[in-house]
Design a protein around this motif. Structure first.
Motif, mmCIF file in Angstrom:
data_model
loop_
_atom_site.group_PDB
_atom_site.id
_atom_site.type_symbol
_atom_site.label_atom_id
_atom_site.label_comp_id
_atom_site.label_asym_id
_atom_site.label_seq_id
_atom_site.Cartn_x
_atom_site.Cartn_y
_atom_site.Cartn_z
ATOM 1 N N GLN A 1 24.316 41.657 -6.737
ATOM 2 C CA GLN A 1 25.225 41.177 -7.776
ATOM 3 C C GLN A 1 25.538 42.326 -8.725
ATOM 4 O OE1 GLN A 1 25.920 37.572 -7.787
ATOM 5 N NE2 GLN A 1 27.682 38.291 -8.912
ATOM 6 N N THR A 2 26.663 42.979 -8.501
ATOM 7 C CA THR A 2 27.026 44.154 -9.302
ATOM 8 C C THR A 2 28.032 43.846 -10.400
ATOM 9 O OG1 THR A 2 28.712 44.737 -7.665
ATOM 10 C CG2 THR A 2 26.527 45.738 -7.407
ATOM 11 N N SER A 3 28.569 42.625 -10.393
ATOM 12 C CA SER A 3 29.467 42.180 -11.461
ATOM 13 C C SER A 3 29.418 40.654 -11.483
ATOM 14 C CB SER A 3 30.900 42.673 -11.238
ATOM 15 O OG SER A 3 31.424 42.133 -10.034
ATOM 16 N N ILE A 4 29.917 40.075 -12.566
ATOM 17 C CA ILE A 4 29.860 38.622 -12.726
ATOM 18 C C ILE A 4 31.281 38.047 -12.691
ATOM 19 C CG2 ILE A 4 29.186 36.716 -14.221
ATOM 20 C CD1 ILE A 4 26.822 38.211 -13.054
ATOM 21 N N PRO A 5 31.578 37.190 -11.698
ATOM 22 C CA PRO A 5 32.901 36.572 -11.642
ATOM 23 C C PRO A 5 33.020 35.427 -12.644
ATOM 24 C CG PRO A 5 31.539 35.765 -9.849
ATOM 25 C CD PRO A 5 30.721 36.806 -10.560
ATOM 26 N N LYS A 6 34.241 35.089 -12.988
ATOM 27 C CA LYS A 6 34.490 33.951 -13.863
ATOM 28 C C LYS A 6 34.626 32.683 -13.024
ATOM 29 C CE LYS A 6 36.961 36.741 -17.303
ATOM 30 N NZ LYS A 6 38.236 36.931 -18.033
ATOM 31 N N GLY A 7 34.124 31.579 -13.561
ATOM 32 C CA GLY A 7 34.228 30.326 -12.840
ATOM 33 C C GLY A 7 33.148 29.348 -13.269
ATOM 34 N N PHE A 8 33.066 28.226 -12.555
ATOM 35 C CA PHE A 8 32.167 27.143 -12.926
ATOM 36 C C PHE A 8 30.969 27.048 -11.989
ATOM 37 C CE2 PHE A 8 36.067 25.975 -14.984
ATOM 38 C CZ PHE A 8 35.714 25.218 -16.098
ATOM 39 N N VAL A 9 29.814 26.729 -12.562
ATOM 40 C CA VAL A 9 28.591 26.481 -11.796
ATOM 41 C C VAL A 9 27.850 25.314 -12.438
ATOM 42 C CG1 VAL A 9 28.273 28.861 -10.993
ATOM 43 C CG2 VAL A 9 27.281 28.146 -13.179
ATOM 44 N N TYR A 10 26.994 24.685 -11.662
ATOM 45 C CA TYR A 10 26.114 23.657 -12.216
ATOM 46 C C TYR A 10 24.812 24.303 -12.653
ATOM 47 C CZ TYR A 10 29.329 20.019 -10.818
ATOM 48 O OH TYR A 10 30.447 19.230 -10.717
ATOM 49 N N VAL A 11 24.275 23.808 -13.765
ATOM 50 C CA VAL A 11 23.059 24.390 -14.337
ATOM 51 C C VAL A 11 22.105 23.277 -14.760
ATOM 52 C CG1 VAL A 11 24.234 26.460 -15.185
ATOM 53 C CG2 VAL A 11 24.047 24.454 -16.683
ATOM 54 N N THR A 12 20.837 23.630 -14.890
ATOM 55 C CA THR A 12 19.888 22.711 -15.508
ATOM 56 C C THR A 12 20.205 22.656 -17.001
ATOM 57 O OG1 THR A 12 18.249 24.448 -15.974
ATOM 58 C CG2 THR A 12 18.128 23.369 -13.821
ATOM 59 N N TYR A 13 19.943 21.503 -17.596
ATOM 60 C CA TYR A 13 20.315 21.366 -19.011
ATOM 61 C C TYR A 13 19.442 20.327 -19.707
ATOM 62 C CZ TYR A 13 22.861 19.697 -23.112
ATOM 63 O OH TYR A 13 23.177 19.300 -24.380
ATOM 64 N N VAL A 14 18.884 20.725 -20.830
ATOM 65 C CA VAL A 14 18.158 19.808 -21.716
ATOM 66 C C VAL A 14 18.782 19.957 -23.096
ATOM 67 C CG1 VAL A 14 15.956 19.232 -22.780
ATOM 68 C CG2 VAL A 14 16.019 19.972 -20.390
ATOM 69 N N GLU A 15 19.153 18.835 -23.703
ATOM 70 C CA GLU A 15 19.812 18.866 -25.010
ATOM 71 C C GLU A 15 18.956 19.614 -26.033
ATOM 72 O OE1 GLU A 15 21.778 15.794 -28.298
ATOM 73 O OE2 GLU A 15 20.779 15.015 -26.490
ATOM 74 N N GLY A 16 19.594 20.534 -26.743
ATOM 75 C CA GLY A 16 18.901 21.333 -27.738
ATOM 76 C C GLY A 16 18.313 22.615 -27.199
#
Length: 203
Positions: A128-143
């Protein structure tokens, strides 16, 4: 979150090394007491060191995977729009495999479509030599918006219960997804680049 895991892993490694040193010194200083049972003592000592190294290796190699599995099982999932990324540092895991850490600037959308601007530090393959723009799903906890971990696409796609959630996101945001997958570590690609790479591999 990945940087926190890395720091915890480093502390754990330091503790393992410290315990190893203390154990070796103690063994040498008490050799008169176990001189008559050398073989069982040495075998027990080696097994003890092996157990410590196994505990460290398991945490280092699986902490993020276990967190993702737990989050997905609990429904702690959100959608993130990656806007850009900045290189942070290189790292090495328990198998001496190199990784690269990137700080990602993202817009995070919870299940109610509420948007948060935050940053995520994620661990990637050295490819991974650069970061593309776009959407991914992530883990998430409020706060705890900065403690997200990117979820490989195949995990979300393989769980039918998440179709309702993904449909809701797609209706509201019309996301252009990135291909998030594991190959010598996490990799993010646009689907166009993934298809191009697949064609080149098959030539």
């Amino acid at each position: 979150m990945q940087l926190k895991i890395y720091k915890r892993s480093t502390i754990l490694l330091g503790l393992v090394v410290l315990i190893d040193i203390i154990s070796i010194v103690s063994l040498i200083m008490t050799r008169d007491k176990w001189a008559g049972n050398k073989l069982p003592t040495i075998i027990a000592f080696v097994l003890f060191l092996f157990l410590l190294s196994t505990i460290y290796s398991y945490y280092d190699l699986n902490a993020d995977k276990n967190m993702i599995k737990k989050a997905v099982a609990n429904g702690d999932v959100a959608l993130a729009k990656i806007k850009d990324g900045t290189f942070v540092r290189f790292g090495r895991d328990a198998r001496l495999k190199n990784h690269v850490y990137w700080k990602l600037n993202v817009d995070l959308f919870d299940n109610d479509m509420k948007k948060f601007e935050t940053t995520i530090i994620e661990k990637f393959s050295t490819h991974q030599t650069s970061i593309p723009k776009g959407f991914v799903y992530v883990t998430y906890v409020e706060g705890k918006e900065e403690d997200c971990l990117i979820i490989p696409n195949i995990i979300i796609q393989s769980i039918p219960e998440y179709k309702v959630l993904t449909d809701d996101y797609e209706k509201a945001l019309k996301p252009k997804y990135l291909n998030a997958f594991i190959k010598d570590g996490l990799i993010l690609q646009t689907y166009e680049n993934s298809l191009k790479a697949l064609k080149e591999e098959n030539l």
